[in-house]
Design an enzyme around this catalytic site. Structure first.
Site, PDB file in Angstrom:
ATOM      1  N   TYR A 132      34.916  18.619  -6.329  1.00 57.40           N
ATOM      2  CA  TYR A 132      36.161  18.363  -5.625  1.00 57.40           C
ATOM      3  C   TYR A 132      37.391  18.823  -6.392  1.00 57.40           C
ATOM      4  O   TYR A 132      38.478  18.276  -6.220  1.00 57.40           O
ATOM      5  CB  TYR A 132      36.284  16.881  -5.243  1.00 57.40           C
ATOM      6  CG  TYR A 132      35.150  16.432  -4.357  1.00 57.40           C
ATOM      7  CD1 TYR A 132      35.067  16.864  -3.041  1.00 57.40           C
ATOM      8  CD2 TYR A 132      34.140  15.612  -4.848  1.00 57.40           C
ATOM      9  CE1 TYR A 132      34.013  16.477  -2.237  1.00 57.40           C
ATOM     10  CE2 TYR A 132      33.073  15.236  -4.047  1.00 57.40           C
ATOM     11  CZ  TYR A 132      33.022  15.669  -2.745  1.00 57.40           C
ATOM     12  OH  TYR A 132      31.973  15.295  -1.937  1.00 57.40           O
ATOM     13  N   GLU A 182      22.209  12.344   0.162  1.00 58.61           N
ATOM     14  CA  GLU A 182      23.053  13.533   0.091  1.00 58.61           C
ATOM     15  C   GLU A 182      24.009  13.471  -1.094  1.00 58.61           C
ATOM     16  O   GLU A 182      25.218  13.316  -0.943  1.00 58.61           O
ATOM     17  CB  GLU A 182      23.857  13.676   1.389  1.00 58.61           C
ATOM     18  CG  GLU A 182      22.986  13.832   2.632  1.00 58.61           C
ATOM     19  CD  GLU A 182      23.787  13.778   3.917  1.00 58.61           C
ATOM     20  OE1 GLU A 182      23.224  14.128   4.969  1.00 58.61           O
ATOM     21  OE2 GLU A 182      24.981  13.380   3.875  1.00 58.61           O
ATOM     22  N   PRO A 183      23.514  13.620  -2.322  1.00 57.22           N
ATOM     23  CA  PRO A 183      24.404  13.604  -3.485  1.00 57.22           C
ATOM     24  C   PRO A 183      25.175  14.913  -3.614  1.00 57.22           C
ATOM     25  O   PRO A 183      24.641  15.994  -3.378  1.00 57.22           O
ATOM     26  CB  PRO A 183      23.436  13.430  -4.660  1.00 57.22           C
ATOM     27  CG  PRO A 183      22.176  14.092  -4.173  1.00 57.22           C
ATOM     28  CD  PRO A 183      22.102  13.790  -2.709  1.00 57.22           C
ATOM     29  N   GLY A 184      26.431  14.814  -3.976  1.00 61.33           N
ATOM     30  CA  GLY A 184      27.239  16.001  -4.251  1.00 61.33           C
ATOM     31  C   GLY A 184      27.903  15.882  -5.593  1.00 61.33           C
ATOM     32  O   GLY A 184      27.561  16.559  -6.550  1.00 61.33           O
ATOM     33  N   ARG A 185      28.859  14.938  -5.687  1.00 58.41           N
ATOM     34  CA  ARG A 185      29.584  14.697  -6.933  1.00 58.41           C
ATOM     35  C   ARG A 185      28.634  14.391  -8.093  1.00 58.41           C
ATOM     36  O   ARG A 185      28.834  14.860  -9.217  1.00 58.41           O
ATOM     37  CB  ARG A 185      30.532  13.508  -6.733  1.00 58.41           C
ATOM     38  CG  ARG A 185      31.355  13.133  -7.934  1.00 58.41           C
ATOM     39  CD  ARG A 185      31.949  11.739  -7.780  1.00 58.41           C
ATOM     40  NE  ARG A 185      32.447  11.488  -6.440  1.00 58.41           N
ATOM     41  CZ  ARG A 185      33.698  11.696  -6.054  1.00 58.41           C
ATOM     42  NH1 ARG A 185      34.581  12.164  -6.912  1.00 58.41           N
ATOM     43  NH2 ARG A 185      34.069  11.416  -4.814  1.00 58.41           N
ATOM     44  N   CYS A 190      55.633  22.631  -8.750  1.00 57.18           N
ATOM     45  CA  CYS A 190      56.936  22.032  -8.451  1.00 57.18           C
ATOM     46  C   CYS A 190      56.788  20.740  -7.661  1.00 57.18           C
ATOM     47  O   CYS A 190      57.273  20.618  -6.533  1.00 57.18           O
ATOM     48  CB  CYS A 190      57.794  23.043  -7.691  1.00 57.18           C
ATOM     49  SG  CYS A 190      58.191  24.500  -8.674  1.00 57.18           S
ATOM     50  N   GLU A 191      56.097  19.789  -8.236  1.00 56.72           N
ATOM     51  CA  GLU A 191      55.898  18.466  -7.656  1.00 56.72           C
ATOM     52  C   GLU A 191      55.890  17.440  -8.779  1.00 56.72           C
ATOM     53  O   GLU A 191      55.196  17.630  -9.780  1.00 56.72           O
ATOM     54  CB  GLU A 191      54.557  18.374  -6.915  1.00 56.72           C
ATOM     55  CG  GLU A 191      54.431  19.261  -5.697  1.00 56.72           C
ATOM     56  CD  GLU A 191      55.198  18.747  -4.507  1.00 56.72           C
ATOM     57  OE1 GLU A 191      55.536  17.539  -4.487  1.00 56.72           O
ATOM     58  OE2 GLU A 191      55.462  19.543  -3.593  1.00 56.72           O
ATOM     59  N   GLY A 220      27.750   9.675  -1.894  1.00 54.70           N
ATOM     60  CA  GLY A 220      28.818   8.848  -2.437  1.00 54.70           C
ATOM     61  C   GLY A 220      28.506   8.204  -3.764  1.00 54.70           C
ATOM     62  O   GLY A 220      29.201   7.278  -4.190  1.00 54.70           O
TER      63      GLY A 220
END
Length: 469
Positions: free
Chosen positions: A426, A326-329, A396-397, A284
């Protein structure tokens, strides 16, 4: 197309963020941003250098060249930046296990780089697990997560021999124990909810009792799960796990988590007479998506966690457990850049909408979390002053917005190339098949060369899955 190998600049940094400027030259002043000084490249990969004509090069390859060769949208991943960030974590946590969180972004090359740099891997499904192991990733260095692991997830983990499985609910204990082959034991961790609110958005805060993950410390669920696991001869409880959330930029929540988990370790020792040897604090770790935003200082975090853990264990009369993070980003995010081509510019009243050839199908994060980015015009010099615009996607949003109220030159027009930094995490891992536009490719750059890692999803790929009327 042949590539022009460009001189590389080297910058010495310790934590991945905040970044230091080092020797990379600043871009030349532009009439488009007269009041902002040099263009802020601190959130871009360290290899980023400005080129004539307002182009940028990453890993020695011009972005305009990448767009011409691979088309747009396209994701560019700086291999050296990924490896540099992995090494930063290993230096900051020298006596700990560092697991890369595959959910941020995973492909075969990413798994290979992470393995070569000596990190473990945190996976959340049989799909992520199988891809990693078939790439050659050592299964004993893999941790399996998930609040609702399927039978296929557990079977794959046991068949391939993952190092740790994180138990997320009491109902999972008996199911897992029954699946473990006779005569063997599976090492497990208990995911504890410490009751700490942290994270950049309510949807990514996982340390409190009002969400789906983990076992509560406050209501006794964590202690109950520990007792049940200890009663299963085919399960070996080796430690505790917690994950507070995502995009956390302060150290204090992690120190609070350490204190509460050390308290639980002490209670386990008192009640059961065992000392759990491992403590996984999850990830995180926040990064800056726009210049000037805060980011977590990884080196400072590591030092303070070690001090808090050592002091807490000494006071409780416990040995210091082996730490894991646990780094990801924080590894993948700043290592990636996405390239878009402008399709249209629409001025409606006081609003200017710049529509590009991607959108929420390749980056749903702004729609989900209201994330703000810093897109940049590349490949064309503009002498026109910037103005606030909203960069939107092609879907189309009404919520298909990639960047709100950002400064781009007033003469931006169809055909222009727009690059968005901090796009490695992500985006594609959460991509969808909305409007059947196909997911973009992933291109790696290093030492003046570019190579395709993941090809563009074609219409033929999409049609091949549709097998009947």
């Amino acid at each position: 197309m042949t590539h022009t190998t460009l001189p590389r600049t080297t910058r010495t940094t310790t934590p991945p963020a905040p970044r230091t400027t080092g020797t990379r030259p600043s871009p030349a002043p532009s009439a488009a941003t007269p009041d902002q000084g040099p263009d802020p490249l601190d959130i871009w990969p360290a290899s980023t250098v400005p080129l004539p004509g307002e182009d940028l090069a990453i890993g020695g390859v011009p972005l305009t060249e990448l767009a011409e060769r691979f088309g747009t949208p396209a994701y560019v991943l700086d291999e050296d930046e990924v490896r540099r960030r992995c090494r930063t974590y290993l230096r900051a946590f020298p006596d700990a296990d560092v697991y890369y969180a595959a959910k941020a972004f995973l492909c075969r090359a990413m798994a290979h780089w992470v393995a070569e740099e000596g990190l473990g891997l945190d996976v959340c499904s049989a799909g992520e697990l199988e891809l990693a192991v078939t790439t050659g990733f050592p299964p004993e260095r893999i941790v399996l997560h998930g609040n609702a692991k399927s039978p296929a997830d557990l079977q794959a983990a046991l068949r391939l021999g993952v190092g740790r499985i994180v138990i997320d609910s009491t109902s999972e204990i008996a199911r897992l124990a029954a699946a473990v082959p006779a005569g063997s034991r599976q090492k497990v961790l208990i995911r504890v909810v410490p009751g700490i609110a942290a994270g950049g958005h309510a949807k990514i805060r996982t340390g409190t009792d009002d969400q789906k993950f983990g076992l509560s410390l406050a209501d006794g669920s964590a202690q109950h799960a520990i007792t049940r696991v200890l009663g299963q001869p085919r399960l070996e409880l080796v430690g505790l796990h917690c994950h507070l959330g995502s995009q956390i930029t302060a150290v204090k929540p992690y120190l609070s988590a350490v204190r509460r988990l050390v308290g639980l370790l002490a209670r386990v020792h008192e009640q059961h007479g065992i000392t759990l040897p491992e403590l996984d604090l999850g990830g995180g770790h926040g990064v800056a998506y726009r210049p000037g935003e805060p980011a977590l200082d990884i080196t400072g975090l590591a030092a303070k966690i070690r001090a808090e853990l050592a002091g807490g264990c000494a006071a409780a009369g416990l040995p210091v457990p082996r730490l894991a993070v646990e780094p990801g980003r924080a590894i993948a995010g700043p290592s990636g850049v996405v390239l878009y081509r402008v399709l249209s510019v629409k001025r409606t009243g006081v609003h200017t909408f710049v529509a590009v050839d991607g959108g929420m199908s390749d980056n749903p994060r702004p729609a989900l979390y209201g994330v703000r980015y810093a897109p940049r015009l590349v490949g064309r010099h503009s002498t026109v002053a910037t103005e606030p615009v909203t960069v939107v996607g092609r879907h189309c949003e009404a919520g298909d917005i990639l960047a709100s109220d950002v400064q781009l030159p007033g003469d931006i027009r169809p055909g222009d190339l727009v690059a968005v930094p901090v796009a490695g995490a992500y985006h594609l891992s959460m991509a969808s098949g909305y409007n059947l536009v196909g997911r973009p490719p992933v291109v790696a750059v290093t030492s003046g060369h570019a190579r395709l890692l993941v090809r563009r999803e074609s219409l033929a790929d999409i049609q091949e899955r549709d097998i009947g009327l």
